[in-house]
Design a protein around this motif. Structure first.
Motif, PDB file in Angstrom:
ATOM      1  N   TYR A  10       0.824  -1.221   0.000  1.00 54.02           N
ATOM      2  CA  TYR A  10       0.000   0.000   0.000  1.00 54.02           C
ATOM      3  C   TYR A  10       0.856   1.268   0.000  1.00 54.02           C
ATOM      4  O   TYR A  10       0.440   2.273  -0.565  1.00 54.02           O
ATOM      5  N   GLU A  17      -4.576   3.946  -4.514  1.00 53.85           N
ATOM      6  CA  GLU A  17      -5.560   3.602  -3.489  1.00 53.85           C
ATOM      7  C   GLU A  17      -6.488   4.783  -3.189  1.00 53.85           C
ATOM      8  O   GLU A  17      -7.676   4.597  -2.946  1.00 53.85           O
ATOM      9  N   LEU A  21     -11.605   4.026  -5.622  1.00 51.26           N
ATOM     10  CA  LEU A  21     -13.065   3.882  -5.576  1.00 51.26           C
ATOM     11  C   LEU A  21     -13.825   4.810  -6.516  1.00 51.26           C
ATOM     12  O   LEU A  21     -15.011   4.607  -6.741  1.00 51.26           O
ATOM     13  N   GLY A  52      -8.887   0.435   9.142  1.00 47.52           N
ATOM     14  CA  GLY A  52      -8.348   0.056   7.831  1.00 47.52           C
ATOM     15  C   GLY A  52      -8.866   1.023   6.775  1.00 47.52           C
ATOM     16  O   GLY A  52      -9.108   0.656   5.626  1.00 47.52           O
ATOM     17  N   GLY A  54      -7.414   3.460   5.293  1.00 47.66           N
ATOM     18  CA  GLY A  54      -6.468   3.836   4.239  1.00 47.66           C
ATOM     19  C   GLY A  54      -6.396   5.332   4.007  1.00 47.66           C
ATOM     20  O   GLY A  54      -6.253   6.120   4.957  1.00 47.66           O
ATOM     21  N   ASP A  73      -5.285   3.116  10.469  1.00 49.20           N
ATOM     22  CA  ASP A  73      -4.785   2.269   9.376  1.00 49.20           C
ATOM     23  C   ASP A  73      -3.332   1.874   9.615  1.00 49.20           C
ATOM     24  O   ASP A  73      -2.595   2.520  10.351  1.00 49.20           O
ATOM     25  N   LEU A  74      -2.952   0.797   8.919  1.00 48.30           N
ATOM     26  CA  LEU A  74      -1.608   0.233   9.044  1.00 48.30           C
ATOM     27  C   LEU A  74      -0.548   1.013   8.269  1.00 48.30           C
ATOM     28  O   LEU A  74       0.631   0.981   8.614  1.00 48.30           O
ATOM     29  N   THR A  75      -0.952   1.693   7.168  1.00 49.90           N
ATOM     30  CA  THR A  75       0.015   2.161   6.162  1.00 49.90           C
ATOM     31  C   THR A  75       0.267   3.668   6.246  1.00 49.90           C
ATOM     32  O   THR A  75      -0.620   4.471   5.923  1.00 49.90           O
ATOM     33  N   LEU A  78      -0.597   6.073   3.229  1.00 49.03           N
ATOM     34  CA  LEU A  78      -2.036   6.290   3.015  1.00 49.03           C
ATOM     35  C   LEU A  78      -2.556   7.325   4.006  1.00 49.03           C
ATOM     36  O   LEU A  78      -3.363   8.202   3.658  1.00 49.03           O
ATOM     37  N   SER A 102      -2.499  -1.577  13.902  1.00 53.43           N
ATOM     38  CA  SER A 102      -3.249  -2.712  13.362  1.00 53.43           C
ATOM     39  C   SER A 102      -4.533  -2.884  14.156  1.00 53.43           C
ATOM     40  O   SER A 102      -4.510  -2.880  15.395  1.00 53.43           O
ATOM     41  N   PHE A 103      -5.649  -3.056  13.430  1.00 54.18           N
ATOM     42  CA  PHE A 103      -6.931  -3.184  14.147  1.00 54.18           C
ATOM     43  C   PHE A 103      -7.091  -4.546  14.832  1.00 54.18           C
ATOM     44  O   PHE A 103      -8.136  -4.829  15.402  1.00 54.18           O
ATOM     45  N   LEU A 120     -13.722  -1.496   5.711  1.00 58.89           N
ATOM     46  CA  LEU A 120     -14.232  -1.662   4.342  1.00 58.89           C
ATOM     47  C   LEU A 120     -13.138  -1.974   3.327  1.00 58.89           C
ATOM     48  O   LEU A 120     -11.946  -1.729   3.565  1.00 58.89           O
ATOM     49  N   GLY A 121     -13.604  -2.508   2.189  1.00 57.65           N
ATOM     50  CA  GLY A 121     -12.731  -2.629   1.011  1.00 57.65           C
ATOM     51  C   GLY A 121     -11.558  -3.549   1.236  1.00 57.65           C
ATOM     52  O   GLY A 121     -10.439  -3.196   0.882  1.00 57.65           O
ATOM     53  N   ALA A 123      -9.921  -4.593   3.895  1.00 54.40           N
ATOM     54  CA  ALA A 123      -8.959  -4.455   4.999  1.00 54.40           C
ATOM     55  C   ALA A 123      -8.880  -5.760   5.804  1.00 54.40           C
ATOM     56  O   ALA A 123      -7.783  -6.246   6.116  1.00 54.40           O
TER      57      ALA A 123
HETATM   58  C1  LIG Z   1      -8.000  -1.909  -0.138  1.00 53.91           C
HETATM   59  S1  LIG Z   1      -7.536  -0.814   1.167  1.00 53.91           S
HETATM   60  C2  LIG Z   1      -9.121  -0.222   1.691  1.00 53.91           C
HETATM   61  C3  LIG Z   1      -9.066   1.160   2.275  1.00 53.91           C
HETATM   62  C4  LIG Z   1     -10.444   1.731   2.643  1.00 53.91           C
HETATM   63  N1  LIG Z   1     -11.072   0.987   3.699  1.00 53.91           N
HETATM   64  C5  LIG Z   1     -11.307   1.759   1.422  1.00 53.91           C
HETATM   65  O1  LIG Z   1     -12.240   0.953   1.306  1.00 53.91           O
HETATM   66  O2  LIG Z   1     -11.053   2.620   0.553  1.00 53.91           O
HETATM   67  C6  LIG Z   1      -7.111  -1.924   2.494  1.00 53.91           C
HETATM   68  C7  LIG Z   1      -6.583  -1.179   3.697  1.00 53.91           C
HETATM   69  O3  LIG Z   1      -6.440  -2.054   4.804  1.00 53.91           O
HETATM   70  C8  LIG Z   1      -5.332  -1.596   5.553  1.00 53.91           C
HETATM   71  N2  LIG Z   1      -4.943  -2.687   6.463  1.00 53.91           N
HETATM   72  C9  LIG Z   1      -4.586  -3.952   6.119  1.00 53.91           C
HETATM   73  N3  LIG Z   1      -4.355  -4.670   7.240  1.00 53.91           N
HETATM   74  C10 LIG Z   1      -4.582  -3.845   8.294  1.00 53.91           C
HETATM   75  C11 LIG Z   1      -4.502  -4.006   9.713  1.00 53.91           C
HETATM   76  N4  LIG Z   1      -4.153  -5.168  10.266  1.00 53.91           N
HETATM   77  N5  LIG Z   1      -4.808  -2.944  10.499  1.00 53.91           N
HETATM   78  C12 LIG Z   1      -5.160  -1.753   9.958  1.00 53.91           C
HETATM   79  N6  LIG Z   1      -5.250  -1.546   8.616  1.00 53.91           N
HETATM   80  C13 LIG Z   1      -4.963  -2.581   7.800  1.00 53.91           C
HETATM   81  C14 LIG Z   1      -4.322  -1.219   4.494  1.00 53.91           C
HETATM   82  O4  LIG Z   1      -3.304  -0.398   4.993  1.00 53.91           O
HETATM   83  C15 LIG Z   1      -5.234  -0.533   3.482  1.00 53.91           C
HETATM   84  O5  LIG Z   1      -5.371   0.832   3.791  1.00 53.91           O
END
Ligand SMILES: C[S@@+](CC[C@H](N)C(=O)[O-])C[C@H]1O[C@@H](n2cnc3c(N)ncnc32)[C@H](O)[C@@H]1O
Length: 266
Positions: A10, A17, A21, A52, A54, A73-75, A78, A102-103, A120-121, A123
């Motif tokens: 990410y 990213e 959407l 999550g 993003g 969020d993790l990243t 983002l 991390s959630f 959503l999406g 995560a």
């Molecule tokens: C496809 S993106 C979706 C972002 C946003 N929710 C959306 O729908 O536009 C997936 C997201 O999940 C986050 N993510 C993945 N694993 C995670 C974790 N363990 N804790 C927090 N965020 C996480 C990534 O950093 C990324 O921002």
């Protein structure tokens, strides 16, 4: 290790990213359908955790509606994009916190803290071990208030398997292993666990919540990107009416590229 891979993926694809959407009609179906159902269930201004979240596409949209948001969020990259977009939109007053983590561990938040939680999406798909996913799910439920709502969308296993065959421009073996286990170790996309509806229901089965509704976000248009992206606004709007009448059919939800579960905490 898998968290690092996901963060790397990410960080590298951060700008995509942010646009993902709203880049075309097909991705708009995911966004518009999710927003439609959030607005159907949340009528007054609330405190919402975007876990999550993003680059904050949903955070920003919900803040514009007057809600107060915590973006988690993790990243880092983002979250940097989110910070800038929030300033550009002058929405700082509606965003109480932007937090990296991390959630699977939301211990910085008390029990029953948020009126609603969205995750959503895909995560949750990125949490690869079932044990860790269960931890994440229990954290998302714990921080949601009694009578509060939880919205979780994931990539469907049944929809994703055919994707490389349809595109024919990538490794056709890409998701083959995912047929058995649902697990995809990463490559063109970040490591993920893809869900069947039964498995999703099983992982969320908990005395503390009820499943209110399952929704296929791309619905009957799933994987028809090329055609859908040629629609003009009028055709999109015509299809939207049919989409809303069909997207909650169980077969449609199961085979939709993403499906959304809407839960209420008891
Ligand atoms: C496809 S993106 C979706 C972002 C946003 N929710 C959306 O729908 O536009 C997936 C997201 O999940 C986050 N993510 C993945 N694993 C995670 C974790 N363990 N804790 C927090 N965020 C996480 C990534 O950093 C990324 O921002």
């Amino acid at each position: 290790m898998s968290k690092e891979k996901i963060r790397d993926y990410y960080n590298k694809n951060a700008e995509y990213e942010w646009k993902r959407l709203i880049q075309d009609n097909y991705h708009r179906l995911e966004f518009d359908t999710t927003m439609h159902f959030i607005k159907r269930y949340i009528k007054t201004e609330k405190l919402i955790l975007d876990a999550g979240g993003g680059p904050g596409r949903y955070t920003i949209e919900l803040a514009k509606l007057g809600h107060e948001l915590v973006l988690f969020d993790l990243t880092p990259k983002l979250l940097d994009i989110a910070k800038q977009r929030i300033i550009n939109e002058k929405l700082e007053n509606n965003i109480s916190e932007i937090m990296q983590g991390s959630f699977t561990d939301l211990s910085i938040y008390e029990n029953n803290h948020f009126d609603a939680v969205i995750c959503l999406g895909a995560a949750l798909n990125h949490v690869l071990s079932k044990k860790e996913r269960k931890k994440a799910i229990s954290e998302l439920i714990r921080v949601t208030k009694s009578q509060g709502l939880l919205f979780v969308s994931v990539i469907s296993k049944l929809a994703v398997l055919i994707d490389p065959f349809l595109r024919q421009n990538q490794d056709m073996n890409l998701f083959k292993k995912a047929l058995e286990s649902g697990d995809y170790k990463g490559g063109a996309f970040a490591p993920s666990h893809f869900y069947t509806v039964d498995e999703f229901k099983e992982e969320f089965s908990c005395k503390k919540i009820d499943l209110l509704q399952l929704v296929g976000l791309e619905g009957l248009a799933s994987l028809k990107n090329h055609r859908v992206n040629k629609w003009n606004k009028e055709i999109y709007n015509d299809w939207w009416k049919i989409h809303l009448k069909t997207c909650t059919h169980p077969a449609v939800a199961e085979t939709s590229s993403h499906f959304l579960g809407i839960f209420k905490k008891k």
